[in-house]
Design an enzyme around this catalytic site. Sequence first.
Site, PDB file in Angstrom:
ATOM      1  N   ASN A  63      48.685  10.013 -83.685  1.00 18.64           N
ATOM      2  CA  ASN A  63      49.975  10.448 -84.223  1.00 18.64           C
ATOM      3  C   ASN A  63      49.664  11.426 -85.360  1.00 18.64           C
ATOM      4  O   ASN A  63      49.311  11.008 -86.452  1.00 18.64           O
ATOM      5  CB  ASN A  63      50.740   9.212 -84.736  1.00 18.64           C
ATOM      6  CG  ASN A  63      52.053   9.590 -85.385  1.00 18.64           C
ATOM      7  OD1 ASN A  63      52.488  10.741 -85.313  1.00 18.64           O
ATOM      8  ND2 ASN A  63      52.695   8.613 -86.012  1.00 18.64           N
ATOM      9  N   TRP A  64      49.786  12.710 -85.047  1.00 18.44           N
ATOM     10  CA  TRP A  64      49.408  13.734 -86.033  1.00 18.44           C
ATOM     11  C   TRP A  64      50.470  13.926 -87.113  1.00 18.44           C
ATOM     12  O   TRP A  64      50.266  14.680 -88.065  1.00 18.44           O
ATOM     13  CB  TRP A  64      49.110  15.071 -85.337  1.00 18.44           C
ATOM     14  CG  TRP A  64      47.838  15.058 -84.540  1.00 18.44           C
ATOM     15  CD1 TRP A  64      46.853  14.104 -84.594  1.00 18.44           C
ATOM     16  CD2 TRP A  64      47.398  16.029 -83.594  1.00 18.44           C
ATOM     17  NE1 TRP A  64      45.836  14.424 -83.728  1.00 18.44           N
ATOM     18  CE2 TRP A  64      46.144  15.609 -83.102  1.00 18.44           C
ATOM     19  CE3 TRP A  64      47.951  17.219 -83.100  1.00 18.44           C
ATOM     20  CZ2 TRP A  64      45.430  16.334 -82.149  1.00 18.44           C
ATOM     21  CZ3 TRP A  64      47.247  17.942 -82.144  1.00 18.44           C
ATOM     22  CH2 TRP A  64      45.990  17.497 -81.679  1.00 18.44           C
ATOM     23  N   LYS A  65      51.630  13.311 -86.897  1.00 21.36           N
ATOM     24  CA  LYS A  65      52.738  13.410 -87.870  1.00 21.36           C
ATOM     25  C   LYS A  65      53.019  14.883 -88.209  1.00 21.36           C
ATOM     26  O   LYS A  65      52.900  15.733 -87.320  1.00 21.36           O
ATOM     27  CB  LYS A  65      52.432  12.552 -89.109  1.00 21.36           C
ATOM     28  CG  LYS A  65      52.066  11.117 -88.734  1.00 21.36           C
ATOM     29  CD  LYS A  65      52.015  10.177 -89.895  1.00 21.36           C
ATOM     30  CE  LYS A  65      51.611   8.790 -89.410  1.00 21.36           C
ATOM     31  NZ  LYS A  65      51.619   7.778 -90.449  1.00 21.36           N
ATOM     32  N   SER A 103      46.274   2.142 -90.669  1.00 22.23           N
ATOM     33  CA  SER A 103      44.956   2.328 -91.276  1.00 22.23           C
ATOM     34  C   SER A 103      43.793   2.020 -90.337  1.00 22.23           C
ATOM     35  O   SER A 103      42.743   1.570 -90.793  1.00 22.23           O
ATOM     36  CB  SER A 103      44.820   1.476 -92.544  1.00 22.23           C
ATOM     37  OG  SER A 103      45.769   1.854 -93.507  1.00 22.23           O
ATOM     38  N   GLU A 162      53.064  -2.087 -86.138  1.00 23.19           N
ATOM     39  CA  GLU A 162      52.573  -1.346 -87.303  1.00 23.19           C
ATOM     40  C   GLU A 162      53.207  -1.924 -88.567  1.00 23.19           C
ATOM     41  O   GLU A 162      54.343  -1.559 -88.909  1.00 23.19           O
ATOM     42  CB  GLU A 162      52.982   0.134 -87.217  1.00 23.19           C
ATOM     43  CG  GLU A 162      52.315   0.903 -86.114  1.00 23.19           C
ATOM     44  CD  GLU A 162      52.248   2.402 -86.446  1.00 23.19           C
ATOM     45  OE1 GLU A 162      51.157   2.962 -86.352  1.00 23.19           O
ATOM     46  OE2 GLU A 162      53.276   2.997 -86.796  1.00 23.19           O
ATOM     47  N   HIS A 168      59.317   4.976 -85.127  1.00 26.36           N
ATOM     48  CA  HIS A 168      58.242   4.882 -86.130  1.00 26.36           C
ATOM     49  C   HIS A 168      58.871   4.530 -87.483  1.00 26.36           C
ATOM     50  O   HIS A 168      59.969   5.001 -87.801  1.00 26.36           O
ATOM     51  CB  HIS A 168      57.481   6.211 -86.209  1.00 26.36           C
ATOM     52  CG  HIS A 168      56.232   6.102 -87.017  1.00 26.36           C
ATOM     53  ND1 HIS A 168      56.246   6.094 -88.385  1.00 26.36           N
ATOM     54  CD2 HIS A 168      54.937   5.943 -86.644  1.00 26.36           C
ATOM     55  CE1 HIS A 168      55.002   5.950 -88.826  1.00 26.36           C
ATOM     56  NE2 HIS A 168      54.183   5.848 -87.784  1.00 26.36           N
ATOM     57  N   GLY A 226      50.810   3.723 -99.567  1.00 22.67           N
ATOM     58  CA  GLY A 226      50.557   3.610-100.995  1.00 22.67           C
ATOM     59  C   GLY A 226      50.292   2.181-101.444  1.00 22.67           C
ATOM     60  O   GLY A 226      50.000   1.937-102.610  1.00 22.67           O
ATOM     61  N   GLY A 267      46.940   7.367 -87.217  1.00 20.01           N
ATOM     62  CA  GLY A 267      47.446   8.522 -87.964  1.00 20.01           C
ATOM     63  C   GLY A 267      46.303   9.290 -88.605  1.00 20.01           C
ATOM     64  O   GLY A 267      45.667  10.146 -87.983  1.00 20.01           O
ATOM     65  N   GLY A 268      46.012   8.967 -89.863  1.00 16.06           N
ATOM     66  CA  GLY A 268      45.015   9.694 -90.665  1.00 16.06           C
ATOM     67  C   GLY A 268      43.688   9.936 -89.964  1.00 16.06           C
ATOM     68  O   GLY A 268      43.139  11.049 -90.029  1.00 16.06           O
TER      69      GLY A 268
HETATM   70  P1  PGA Z   1      47.600   5.573 -90.261  1.00 19.53           P
HETATM   71  O1  PGA Z   1      49.018   5.873 -89.525  1.00 19.53           O
HETATM   72  O2  PGA Z   1      46.593   5.384 -89.201  1.00 19.53           O
HETATM   73  O3  PGA Z   1      47.365   6.805 -91.096  1.00 19.53           O
HETATM   74  O4  PGA Z   1      47.819   4.350 -91.084  1.00 19.53           O
HETATM   75  C1  PGA Z   1      49.416   5.128 -88.423  1.00 19.53           C
HETATM   76  C2  PGA Z   1      50.839   5.461 -88.052  1.00 19.53           C
HETATM   77  O5  PGA Z   1      51.672   5.617 -88.951  1.00 19.53           O
HETATM   78  O6  PGA Z   1      51.173   5.591 -86.852  1.00 19.53           O
END
Ligand code: PGA
Length: 246
Positions: free
Chosen positions: A10-12, A211, A167, A98, A176, A230-231
């Site tokens: 998920n590149w957001k 994460s 999630e 999401h 945060g 994500g990250g």
């Molecule tokens: P993250 O994001 O891996 O950066 O925690 C996951 C997501 O929000 O789908």
Amino acid sequence: MSKNKFVIANWKMNLNPQQSVSLAKELKKLLEKEDWSDKIVVLCPSFLAISEVAKVLRDSNIALGAQDVFYEEEGAFTGEVSPENLKELNCQYVIVGHSERRAMGENDELVAKKAAAVAQHNMTPIICVGESLEERDSSLTGQVLQRQVSQALKFIEEDNYFIIAYEPVWAISTSGSGQSITAPEASKMIDIIRQAVPNKLKNFDIIYGGSVKDDTVTDFTKDFKGALVGGASLKADIFYQLIKNA
Ligand code: PGA
């Protein structure tokens, strides 16, 4: 249900179209060297980048996903994107509900309509559910998951396939909180989620997100059918390692 593990990026709103295409190309190159028949890798770029990334992924072993969708076919819906148009791009997966979208006002009803629209267009909805830190601290996790799952599946039909991504909102890397969930704790949620799925719906998988990193992915893929990332999906070498480890 899938035999394979999902690794879904998920590149957001992190990459511009050019960066998205470069990353897709790099990953395609890395992945085409090996046989990944036991993994399903999906990239979810932004809407602005999706048609260019779709071209890169055509005839590759990486599937295309979208980060959101609207539930109507066409019409006066300024700023929205139809499931039909995503399907035309060869999109196979669509993230719905999401927590970052729920935080902008998306409610259970909207998530349910989107999930059904995706399934009706023969794509797979990736339905995100998860409790906030406040809800967790008030021991409301079970109740929240129960509600989110059952509501989101309201319009899903018996023969539809779908994915639920658990999630925990507070475990997402950008939340945060600086906290993350332990694998055994997350696994307990699988039972709660399963129980919340109506009996008539049998064809689904549950994945984990929050994460997930290359060195922690195996903690989660033991019990879950994969990960939403994500990250750690934004750099080719790190994401490639994560896929290998999953
Ligand atoms: P993250 O994001 O891996 O950066 O925690 C996951 C997501 O929000 O789908």
